[in-house]
Design an enzyme around this catalytic site. Structure first.
Site, PDB file in Angstrom:
ATOM      1  N   ASN A 164       0.841  -1.197   0.000  1.00 22.08           N
ATOM      2  CA  ASN A 164       0.000   0.000   0.000  1.00 22.08           C
ATOM      3  C   ASN A 164       0.880   1.254   0.000  1.00 22.08           C
ATOM      4  OD1 ASN A 164       0.623  -0.767   2.689  1.00 22.08           O
ATOM      5  ND2 ASN A 164      -1.128   0.324   3.525  1.00 22.08           N
ATOM      6  N   GLU A 172       0.294   5.176   0.666  1.00 24.05           N
ATOM      7  CA  GLU A 172      -0.660   6.195   1.103  1.00 24.05           C
ATOM      8  C   GLU A 172      -0.233   7.579   0.634  1.00 24.05           C
ATOM      9  OE1 GLU A 172      -1.200   5.454   5.321  1.00 24.05           O
ATOM     10  OE2 GLU A 172      -2.357   3.647   4.874  1.00 24.05           O
ATOM     11  N   CYS A 205      -3.994   0.512  -2.620  1.00 22.61           N
ATOM     12  CA  CYS A 205      -3.872  -0.730  -1.864  1.00 22.61           C
ATOM     13  C   CYS A 205      -2.764  -1.619  -2.424  1.00 22.61           C
ATOM     14  CB  CYS A 205      -5.188  -1.501  -1.917  1.00 22.61           C
ATOM     15  SG  CYS A 205      -6.507  -0.798  -0.908  1.00 22.61           S
ATOM     16  N   GLU A 249      -2.927  -4.800  -3.138  1.00 21.15           N
ATOM     17  CA  GLU A 249      -3.405  -5.666  -4.224  1.00 21.15           C
ATOM     18  C   GLU A 249      -3.411  -4.912  -5.544  1.00 21.15           C
ATOM     19  OE1 GLU A 249      -4.768  -5.013  -1.303  1.00 21.15           O
ATOM     20  OE2 GLU A 249      -6.085  -6.602  -0.580  1.00 21.15           O
ATOM     21  N   CYS A 303     -10.245  -5.228   0.645  1.00 23.75           N
ATOM     22  CA  CYS A 303     -11.361  -4.284   0.655  1.00 23.75           C
ATOM     23  C   CYS A 303     -12.259  -4.546  -0.556  1.00 23.75           C
ATOM     24  CB  CYS A 303     -10.850  -2.843   0.637  1.00 23.75           C
ATOM     25  SG  CYS A 303     -10.179  -2.309  -0.944  1.00 23.75           S
ATOM     26  N   CYS A 348     -10.718  -3.832  -3.951  1.00 29.21           N
ATOM     27  CA  CYS A 348      -9.706  -4.816  -4.373  1.00 29.21           C
ATOM     28  C   CYS A 348     -10.350  -6.150  -4.734  1.00 29.21           C
ATOM     29  CB  CYS A 348      -8.637  -4.973  -3.300  1.00 29.21           C
ATOM     30  SG  CYS A 348      -7.498  -3.561  -3.310  1.00 29.21           S
TER      31      CYS A 348
HETATM   32  N1  THU Z   1      -5.319  -1.653   2.394  1.00 27.82           N
HETATM   33  C1  THU Z   1      -4.744  -2.453   1.435  1.00 27.82           C
HETATM   34  O1  THU Z   1      -3.631  -2.203   0.995  1.00 27.82           O
HETATM   35  N2  THU Z   1      -5.462  -3.520   1.007  1.00 27.82           N
HETATM   36  C2  THU Z   1      -6.688  -3.878   1.466  1.00 27.82           C
HETATM   37  O2  THU Z   1      -7.295  -4.802   0.941  1.00 27.82           O
HETATM   38  C3  THU Z   1      -7.269  -3.170   2.606  1.00 27.82           C
HETATM   39  C4  THU Z   1      -6.639  -1.882   2.961  1.00 27.82           C
HETATM   40  C5  THU Z   1      -4.580  -0.482   2.864  1.00 27.82           C
HETATM   41  C6  THU Z   1      -5.187   0.837   2.459  1.00 27.82           C
HETATM   42  C7  THU Z   1      -4.619   1.761   3.504  1.00 27.82           C
HETATM   43  O3  THU Z   1      -3.341   2.206   3.072  1.00 27.82           O
HETATM   44  C8  THU Z   1      -4.446   0.883   4.729  1.00 27.82           C
HETATM   45  O4  THU Z   1      -4.548  -0.451   4.267  1.00 27.82           O
HETATM   46  C9  THU Z   1      -5.488   1.119   5.812  1.00 27.82           C
HETATM   47  O5  THU Z   1      -6.762   1.075   5.307  1.00 27.82           O
END
Ligand code: THU
Length: 130
Positions: free
Chosen positions: A42, A44, A53, A55, A88, A91
């Site tokens: 991920n 940010e 994310c 994925e 999520c 994803c």
């Molecule tokens: N996140 C992912 O990378 N993948 C997911 O399937 C769920 C959430 C990340 C997004 C964000 O940077 C952090 O997790 C917290 O939500």
């Protein structure tokens, strides 16, 4: 590449997550129809919705390398230690785009075991264009 090796790759790339805002780091590793492995973490952003994310990164890397199907994808997430990170909704849809009935989504369980799921279990009645 067996499941354990794929999980290890997800755990490894999780170390490179850029998660300064949530503190929640995620790594994803997938094996594609060519047998190649692609990873993502991920990333940010100060403008929160612009973050991506793990994925998403792994899928983008697969597509850029010419892969077309996900055979298996492992996801490892957590704040201080590795805990279960179920993908999520967005994803799940992204995985679904490159999944078939054989695709396995491998999630680490709290008990340090892992379980794999079909995309239809995680995203039933998904939207697809044929
Ligand atoms: N996140 C992912 O990378 N993948 C997911 O399937 C769920 C959430 C990340 C997004 C964000 O940077 C952090 O997790 C917290 O939500």
């Amino acid at each position: 590449m067996n499941d354990e090796e794929l999980i290890n790759q997800a755990v490894e790339v999780r170390e490179r997550a850029y998660s300064r805002y949530s503190g929640y780091s995620v790594g994803a590793a997938l094996v594609d129809d060519q047998g190649d492995v692609h990873t993502g973490c991920n990333v940010e952003n100060a403008s929160f919705p612009q973050g991506s994310c793990a994925e998403t990164g792994a899928i983008a890397a697969m597509v850029a390398a010419g892969g077309t199907r996900i055979v298996a994808i492992a996801v490892a997430g957590g704040s201080d230690r590795i805990t279960t990170c179920t993908p999520c909704g967005g994803c799940r849809q992204r995985i679904s785009e490159f999944a078939d009935g054989e695709t396995r989504v491998i999630l680490i369980a709290e008990d340090d075991e892992w379980h794999s799921y079909g995309i239809d279990e995680l995203l039933p009645h998904s939207f697809k264009l044929v």
